[in-house]
Design a protein around this motif. Sequence first.
Motif, PDB file in Angstrom:
ATOM      1  N   THR A 248      49.344  17.293 -22.093  1.00 43.18           N
ATOM      2  CA  THR A 248      49.219  17.801 -20.121  1.00 43.18           C
ATOM      3  C   THR A 248      49.982  19.307 -20.468  1.00 43.18           C
ATOM      4  N   ALA A 249      50.642  19.466 -19.774  1.00 39.32           N
ATOM      5  CA  ALA A 249      51.350  21.335 -19.319  1.00 39.32           C
ATOM      6  C   ALA A 249      52.626  21.209 -19.741  1.00 39.32           C
ATOM      7  N   GLU A 250      53.006  20.196 -19.920  1.00 42.11           N
ATOM      8  CA  GLU A 250      54.218  20.606 -21.310  1.00 42.11           C
ATOM      9  C   GLU A 250      53.734  20.000 -22.754  1.00 42.11           C
ATOM     10  N   GLU A 251      52.947  19.283 -23.022  1.00 41.89           N
ATOM     11  CA  GLU A 251      52.613  19.562 -24.227  1.00 41.89           C
ATOM     12  C   GLU A 251      52.092  21.066 -24.651  1.00 41.89           C
ATOM     13  N   TRP A 252      51.399  22.049 -23.498  1.00 42.06           N
ATOM     14  CA  TRP A 252      50.728  23.011 -24.210  1.00 42.06           C
ATOM     15  C   TRP A 252      52.392  24.438 -23.594  1.00 42.06           C
ATOM     16  N   THR A 253      53.067  23.910 -22.928  1.00 43.15           N
ATOM     17  CA  THR A 253      54.301  24.885 -22.539  1.00 43.15           C
ATOM     18  C   THR A 253      55.222  25.105 -24.331  1.00 43.15           C
ATOM     19  N   ALA A 254      55.422  23.651 -24.591  1.00 45.07           N
ATOM     20  CA  ALA A 254      56.197  23.767 -26.062  1.00 45.07           C
ATOM     21  C   ALA A 254      55.268  24.232 -26.780  1.00 45.07           C
ATOM     22  N   GLU A 255      54.128  24.016 -27.355  1.00 44.98           N
ATOM     23  CA  GLU A 255      53.079  25.072 -28.224  1.00 44.98           C
ATOM     24  C   GLU A 255      53.183  26.020 -27.900  1.00 44.98           C
ATOM     25  N   ALA A 256      53.438  26.701 -26.978  1.00 48.62           N
ATOM     26  CA  ALA A 256      53.880  28.344 -26.425  1.00 48.62           C
ATOM     27  C   ALA A 256      55.251  28.829 -27.167  1.00 48.62           C
ATOM     28  N   ARG A 257      55.877  27.867 -26.597  1.00 50.48           N
ATOM     29  CA  ARG A 257      57.179  28.015 -27.488  1.00 50.48           C
ATOM     30  C   ARG A 257      56.916  28.204 -29.099  1.00 50.48           C
ATOM     31  N   ARG A 258      56.327  27.228 -29.443  1.00 49.48           N
ATOM     32  CA  ARG A 258      56.648  27.466 -30.556  1.00 49.48           C
ATOM     33  C   ARG A 258      55.949  28.868 -31.428  1.00 49.48           C
ATOM     34  N   TYR A 259      54.705  29.166 -30.654  1.00 54.96           N
ATOM     35  CA  TYR A 259      54.153  30.626 -31.191  1.00 54.96           C
ATOM     36  C   TYR A 259      54.992  31.706 -31.053  1.00 54.96           C
ATOM     37  N   ARG A 260      55.485  31.484 -29.990  1.00 54.61           N
ATOM     38  CA  ARG A 260      56.877  32.507 -29.730  1.00 54.61           C
ATOM     39  C   ARG A 260      58.028  32.516 -30.522  1.00 54.61           C
ATOM     40  N   THR A 261      58.208  31.409 -31.281  1.00 54.22           N
ATOM     41  CA  THR A 261      59.464  31.428 -31.997  1.00 54.22           C
ATOM     42  C   THR A 261      58.458  31.783 -33.381  1.00 54.22           C
TER      43      THR A 261
END
Length: 457
Positions: free
Chosen positions: A101-114
């Motif tokens: 889902t879009a929320e899961e992709w956004t969470a994945e992006a936050r992990r990469y950003r961190t």
Amino acid sequence: MAGPGKPPGSDWEEEAEIFVETPTVRSEIRPLPEAPGYEDAGADVAVDEFENDRDTQPGAPQVGDASMIAEPLPEMSAEMWQAGIQAVVSVPDEAAPMWPTAEEWTAEARRYRTESTLAESPEEAARLLLAAARALEHAGDVASAARLCDEALSHDPNATDVLRARARLAEGAGELDDAHALWAHLATAATSADERAFYGALSAEWTLARGGRLPPIARQALAAGPARALAQAEEALRAGAPAEVAAALADAGRGTGAALGAALFDHAGRCREAARDRPGAVAARLEAAKLDPYATPSLAGRLRDAARADDKTALALLDELARPAAFLGIERADAHNLRARIVQATQPAIAIDDYRQSLERYREVERALDSASLTEFHNRFDDFLVNLASLRQQVPADDAVRKLLTDALTFYVARGRTAVSAGSRSEAQTVVDNLTRLVPQLPDNDRRSSEGVLKEL
């Protein structure tokens, strides 16, 4: 002196005690009843007392009887294995893939950003930020993805993967200036020579498409040959210079050759006409005919030739142009053939007239045949001969049918002889194959004459 527990030699005297043989079992443990020396030990313990002695660990509490093997797990039971994999796995054989889902992709992006903040090198940080940008793009947040790409480029300005992603996002958002600049940057940042040449040509095409001009540095970025010539033709066309367009198209035609080269030369001739260069137009059309002798001549060019020719030549050209195109003529001839085959059983007279019309159409279209329509002509004419032969068998005494069949065979044999004279072995063989299949369906008199003609081919 060496004893029984040590090797001989004076060097071993000081460490002799390590070789002294000592018992490996405590002395208070009695031997088994069957063992030698049992009577010497004075043991009076009964055998059943020894076997029932469970105190293997002195001081340990005594418990009830313990099972030697634990109970098996449920999934290891025989019933489970006999039932098959369906008893263990409940997933169906066919299931739709689970897209995040879009929320899961956004969470994945936050992990990469961190993770990018903990990267050990700028290159690694750029790669992690690019992964975060791609995740955000999947989530539908294109603007944030572009910002992360810009941040990645601040760490590694020449990261080709990031440059490609950012150029694609800019092009999709309509930011043409940014996209053009990024494609041009890739022409210098790419690691391999092939990639640099590719992005250099792409940047040059963008320059020409957006500005209408091709600066010398952009022209050199295009590979020499047809690609550069076509780009120059486009530049000249935008500038309204038909003579330069014709020259560039002619260069491209020489580089490509074959049918495509002929088409380019034909268009170059039209541009020469627009520039009022009639000798140049004629020369371009001649070059086109050399590259593809079977190509259909340009209708506009032939009309111009007719307008400039004398009366006799002009009339001949107009008659030729008035004839139907090859495929259209074949369709018209086949329509008469089909209608004749439908009515010949009940109305043979009408069928004879339609077969005659079909033969006339085939004679007309023969002069317009080219490499594209030749196979279709032979296939349809073969059907025509078979149908006409069936009518000949239906009314063997009808002289009109006999004459029509003779005319059709004479025409087709002449086509085969022309193919032999022109060196077209494949077409001549097609004629022979079609006639060979037809001969057994003919009456005796027609069969003997046809077999003699076949021998000549």
